[in-house]
Design a protein around this motif. Sequence first.
Motif, PDB file in Angstrom:
ATOM      1  N   LEU A 388      42.600 -19.258  -7.757  1.00 22.93           N
ATOM      2  CA  LEU A 388      43.436 -20.156  -6.960  1.00 22.93           C
ATOM      3  C   LEU A 388      42.552 -21.142  -6.228  1.00 22.93           C
ATOM      4  O   LEU A 388      41.389 -20.864  -5.942  1.00 22.93           O
ATOM      5  CB  LEU A 388      44.223 -19.344  -5.922  1.00 22.93           C
ATOM      6  N   THR A 389      43.108 -22.284  -5.921  1.00 24.04           N
ATOM      7  CA  THR A 389      42.369 -23.241  -5.113  1.00 24.04           C
ATOM      8  C   THR A 389      42.331 -22.695  -3.698  1.00 24.04           C
ATOM      9  O   THR A 389      43.385 -22.478  -3.096  1.00 24.04           O
ATOM     10  CB  THR A 389      43.075 -24.601  -5.142  1.00 24.04           C
ATOM     11  N   PRO A 390      41.149 -22.438  -3.165  1.00 21.26           N
ATOM     12  CA  PRO A 390      41.097 -21.824  -1.838  1.00 21.26           C
ATOM     13  C   PRO A 390      41.838 -22.673  -0.799  1.00 21.26           C
ATOM     14  O   PRO A 390      41.731 -23.897  -0.793  1.00 21.26           O
ATOM     15  CB  PRO A 390      39.608 -21.762  -1.522  1.00 21.26           C
ATOM     16  N   PHE A 391      42.553 -21.996   0.025  1.00 15.64           N
ATOM     17  CA  PHE A 391      43.236 -22.623   1.161  1.00 15.64           C
ATOM     18  C   PHE A 391      44.348 -23.578   0.806  1.00 15.64           C
ATOM     19  O   PHE A 391      44.880 -24.244   1.673  1.00 15.64           O
ATOM     20  CB  PHE A 391      42.253 -23.319   2.104  1.00 15.64           C
ATOM     21  N   ALA A 392      44.692 -23.646  -0.483  1.00 11.36           N
ATOM     22  CA  ALA A 392      45.822 -24.500  -0.816  1.00 11.36           C
ATOM     23  C   ALA A 392      47.090 -23.829  -0.324  1.00 11.36           C
ATOM     24  O   ALA A 392      47.204 -22.608  -0.326  1.00 11.36           O
ATOM     25  CB  ALA A 392      45.868 -24.703  -2.324  1.00 11.36           C
ATOM     26  N   ALA A 393      48.052 -24.652   0.097  1.00 15.91           N
ATOM     27  CA  ALA A 393      49.340 -24.106   0.526  1.00 15.91           C
ATOM     28  C   ALA A 393      50.076 -23.566  -0.691  1.00 15.91           C
ATOM     29  O   ALA A 393      49.810 -23.976  -1.821  1.00 15.91           O
ATOM     30  CB  ALA A 393      50.155 -25.201   1.191  1.00 15.91           C
ATOM     31  N   TRP A 394      51.002 -22.644  -0.447  1.00 17.94           N
ATOM     32  CA  TRP A 394      51.850 -22.140  -1.536  1.00 17.94           C
ATOM     33  C   TRP A 394      53.083 -23.008  -1.627  1.00 17.94           C
ATOM     34  O   TRP A 394      53.599 -23.491  -0.619  1.00 17.94           O
ATOM     35  CB  TRP A 394      52.282 -20.703  -1.280  1.00 17.94           C
ATOM     36  N   ASN A 395      53.580 -23.134  -2.840  1.00 13.31           N
ATOM     37  CA  ASN A 395      54.811 -23.865  -3.080  1.00 13.31           C
ATOM     38  C   ASN A 395      55.949 -23.200  -2.289  1.00 13.31           C
ATOM     39  O   ASN A 395      56.278 -22.044  -2.527  1.00 13.31           O
ATOM     40  CB  ASN A 395      55.077 -23.813  -4.589  1.00 13.31           C
TER      41      ASN A 395
END
Lengths: 960, 512
Positions: A388-395
């Motif tokens: 996963l892209t670190p620290f990306a928000a979840w949909n």
Amino acid sequence: QTMTVRGVVSAASDGGTLPGVTVSVKNTTRGTFTNAEGRYELSVNAGDVLVFSFVGFETLEKTVATGTLDVVMAETAQALGDVVVIGYGTTNIKDATGSMEAISEEDFNKGNIVTPESLLNGRVAGLTINQGGEPGAGSTIRIRGGASLNASNDPLIIINGLPIENTSVGGSRSVLSSLNPNEIESFTVLKDASATAIYGSRASNGVIIITTKEAQDQLNITLGMQTNVSQLANKFDVFSADEYRELINERRPDLVGDLGDANTDWQEEIYRTGVSTNFNLSAEGSLFGKVPTRIGLNRTDQEGIRLTSEFERSAATLNMRPSFFDDALKVSVNVNYSLEKNRFASGQEGNAITFDPTQPVYDEESPFGGYFQYYQDNNDGVWDVNDLTPFAAWNPVANLMQTENRSTVNRVFGNIKLDYTLPFFPELTATVNLGYDEQSGEGFSRTSNESPVTQPPDQLFLGSSSEYTSYRVNRLFDGYLRYAKELTRFNVEGTVGYSFQKFKDDNWSSGELLNDQEDSEPVYNVSPDLVLIGLFGRANLSMDNKYFLTLSYRADGTSRFAEDNRWGYFPAAAVSWKINEDLFPDSDVFSTMKIRAGWGITGQQDIGDRDIYLPRYSIGLPTSQYQFGNQVLQVGVPIFRNDVIKWEETMTTNIGVDFGLFNDRFFGSVEYFYKESKDLLTNSAIADGSNFSNAGIQNLGNFTTQGVEFSINGDIIRSNEGFNWNVNYNTTFITQEITKLALGADILAGGIAGGTGGNIQLHRVGYSPYMFYVHKQVYDETGMPIEGAYADLNGDNVINDEDRYLHRNGIPDVTMGFLSNMNYKNWNLSFNLRAALGQYNYNNVNSVNAQLANIKLNNVLSNIPVSTLDSEFEITENVITSDYYIEEASYLKLDNITLGYNFTNPWFKGMKGANLSAGVQNVFVITNYSGIDPEVFNNGIDNTIYPRARTYFLALKFNF
Amino acid sequence: CTGQLDVTPNDPDVILVDDFYTTPESYKQGLAGVYGNLSLTGPSGPGSSSIQGLDAGTSQYGRGLWNLNELASDGAVWSWENDPGLRSLNRNTWSATNPILRGMFGRLMNSVSYANEYLRQTTDGALNDRGVDDATRADIQVYRAEARFLRAMAYYNMMDLFGQAPMITEDDPVGAYQAPKADRAELFAYVESELLAILPEMAEPLMNEYARADKAAAWMLLAKIYLNAEVYIGQDRYADCLSYCEDIIAAGFELTPDYLMNFMADNDETVARNEIIFPVVSDGITTQNYGPTTVMINGQVGSTEANGGDFGVAAGGWGGALRVTQQFSEVFMNGSYGTDDRNTLITADRTIEVSDIADRSTGYIIGKWSNKTSGGANGSANEIVDTDFPMFRLADVYLMYAEAHLRGGGGSATTAVGYINDLRTRANNPNTIGQSALTLDLILDERQVELHWEAHRRQDLIRFGKYTGSAYNWSWKGNAPNGIPLGAHMAIYPIPEASLAANPNLTQNPGY
């Protein structure tokens, strides 16, 4: 045989004639209205039945016998002079000495009513109800602002004599969500100590007595159906996809490559149009000609506007009122059963506000169930969280759709009340009331293994699953004797009694079921029993029906405190005087004028903990062990204890005037109250090292609340054309002040989002509670705020926490409610307005998001509030404590507007009447506040709420 | 029915004290509770806390030591200045309302109150009443000594950080007792006398169970107070310091062959056990806490590097929460430590200056700590780490010996130089030193290189006269990008306002 019937309609209370009364011939369309003198004339057949109906009066039916038919109509419960239910008895509101208000069915709010408290929001001076937006939502209810800092501020809620807990069982939306509002007869709101002190230890925050409908002898069946359509009323102002592209192009051209191609309004995507239905059926009549019996059935299905959220209630109520021994023994049995089913949807507002609007909701290639997520395969051969892209928000849409969080709550509650009047001593009545309330909730939460959100230790996408159960039961025994004697000039009434109530609860949760680790073991939480015992007495004396005196006293014991401090003593006294009868008996203006004064002491012991005085050890959870050698030990640690803890006491003084004008066409009250709470149960610092924490609940601090309430009701128009306009207005001014805290030390309050454990509020002596504790923003000559520049308020050349100051709070200075009810012939139009003035919010949504650096804080783009351009702030950390984010949040809300039509002629045999109504709930909000709704929780900290929907409804009700 | 008002707990995890102490094991569990205060913030998971006024995780004992020693000096900067109290630690602008100071004051005194409670529950009288057998009593005597050790250590930290403490023992009541104030001299005397008194009861060095204190831990604490005695009480006690260092070194501890093994997920299982004199335990499953090792390992992950996978945590870690100051980096880059194992600086695409604390791409990051085992496996969870925090370890003793020697504590220069070189050799650093190079300046740098991010830095700088004043300015010292002098009063933290209000016998430290 056709004939003409004529007559005069007058009021029972004062004999005055009544213009505008509807006079109709039963089961026909024929009818007329009384003229300005209260006269009517109608062509009828002999033997016809005339129906006289008028707002505020009991509908009357009379058979025509001769050409003249004068009738006297009796006022209904809303007017002065009715019997109201109070603690352990009833009173006549005309003779009442305390501050109380009774709201019965005619005065209830209309519209989309799902939970009982919606019926009286805005109706009562001094009562504020802040209701949540989710389906079946609970409310924060305050009477005169509450009386406590850290102990509960919830009023005591009593249903048919049974006090209920103020926290709900696990899985339930709220303490009142299981109660069918259609079966409520009345609410009595007891506000001052002279009215509440009979409830002693639990009365400091006022009392709301709910009385459900009692069975009547006459056969009566009603069927109600309602459909509601709910929509999102307002959105937070963030950049649209195109505006966002423009923003990135202009401000951060280096990030243009991160933009997506989609146009998504995430705030639209996480909501839906919610459809709800509501069915009510009630039937009453005399069973076997002897036992008045009433059955009420309710089915409510509500879809919340936030995706997936649901509330379902199936409720049945039964009331039976047999009497025995020539009515010497009266029995009333109430049994309520409800089945509540919920689906909870987690708050995704914050996520929807910040999610990149140029990214799509769905992505066909996504391995996460087809929902767009930020990821890239790191090609290490394992598909896990490291991809996963670190620290990306979840949909946020995926978060809602991929989790199923449901609960089922069964509740059985009710009471059996026995009133026995001694045949040989009719002045004495013995009453026993047995109450029972059992609630069991169970639920589960499952997250799909296609969701990236759950990350068990092995970091694979397993999803998540857990279950819980929650159980509560409370049992009540009340027994009391009432003596009442009417003498020529004096009336004497006395009540003495005993009350015992015991609460139990236990809770179990499974822990994570998909992860077989020690940190996923089940957890039991079982509270100690709570036992409350009370001995009480009350005396009412009156003279010449003009001078009244009430004295009451209660001794209360609680299992929450150690033996030496266990008992609290709560006296109260009140007097009233019908001043008009002595001073201006013949006034044309003042038909009633009563002065009331009351004083009393009430208590508080609701501190959450039920055994804080005992020397206890806590055994560490499986996650909280300590390792010696190769052995892991469950730790045993002593818990904070306070063995000198005692009652918090509130002394209330109340002075009020009740008035009626023009034959009580208008009536209302003005009152002033002053409450002083002492030995506050506050969570405050304790000498370090002396206990097993650095803070805990102690009796430290004083706090005052004072205010003025004003209310007026009446008919603005009573026309002989059948047009009537009745209004109800109330307003409350409240100020609160902390007058003492433990050793003068401030107490931080008001946790906020942004950082870990930040606070934005402070309790300080000399100020209101929950004042915002902020830095003073410095502005440049053009009026732009300067980022991170705060006034050096203490002048030490260092800007730190010492420069924060107390500024505004989230508690309104003034609240108002206005109900308007217009009738024209068979039409009815009603609306209610509610307002709060002098209220401020800390806009936590802006304070953590409205900074330019948040466009790309980690690895993906984020949306920001449009208002960021007003401040041009760059970095959250520099500004989060600024008073720039304190905004005025005063408002005027049109809560509801309803248009109804009464069908008086039957559509089919057996139908007595029907009512069709349609309306809108949450029609508009007038405010300068920039968030989606100025009415927030948490004492004015706005970190997004479940939005209150705008709801359109259509209702049809039949009488048989 | 008034008897119904007497209730007792129903919860299986909350029980009355007399129902707790019923088995021999329970006395060990009670002792584990006193130890647990070093690591756990509360009995109900990492989000629970017995200390109020701040975030639960931030109230952890070791984390408090770490924050107050590393963030408040040139050791590190914390990027998330929203987190209450951190901004003023980063920038040395704290005041008596700082929540982290309140939390640390409370956490340390909680060790005192837990130890006192344990001592109260294990008096001869209490044990007689409960009919405890002789074998258990013999164990309990050792447990009691360890509880007193933990209390002495807490008072040592109080003396070091706050310069005073309320003096409370097991003879004082539980409740809201406002204890008299003990100043640094009184605390020094108390800590010294307690440690000397318990020594005969403590287990021999390396003979106790892992993570329980033994004689060496007590000697280490004595050596620490003697090394800093000039700061605390204005007395030269270097000879005493050196003497205890010798005792520890002679007791059989050994340097771990690989420096970094001391800071890995399995440092409780490998030979690192022989270097670590006293650890604070952490475990991703059974001892969950947001203590210093979890903070450092997640915090050292770079915001742009997303290199958490290298350290056994989520790739993004905590998004670049920690970086080091320019002056910190410069010590490593001065030539002697270029290829040293202890130099874990990650410099690519970064500036050495921390020009903006909120800009997480400025300033170097490091990779000293890890949640991977020495065999390369990940720890048991991917946020809370298995890595234990070495409160005391042998390398520190070597450096203390050398320093005490230089400051006139006796011993031998050859031995001191040998110790320095042992450390360098262990770190595969070819630049061993000769006797002439052995200076206090070298010791300070060597301490930083060897012991950085182990919660010693502020104390070291104070002892070397470089913390306050203008002798040494690091970036953001005094809230200036290039550092400005600090007032002398800043060498002691203020008494937290809430603590002062709750116990007026304390007095605010000068300058606050």
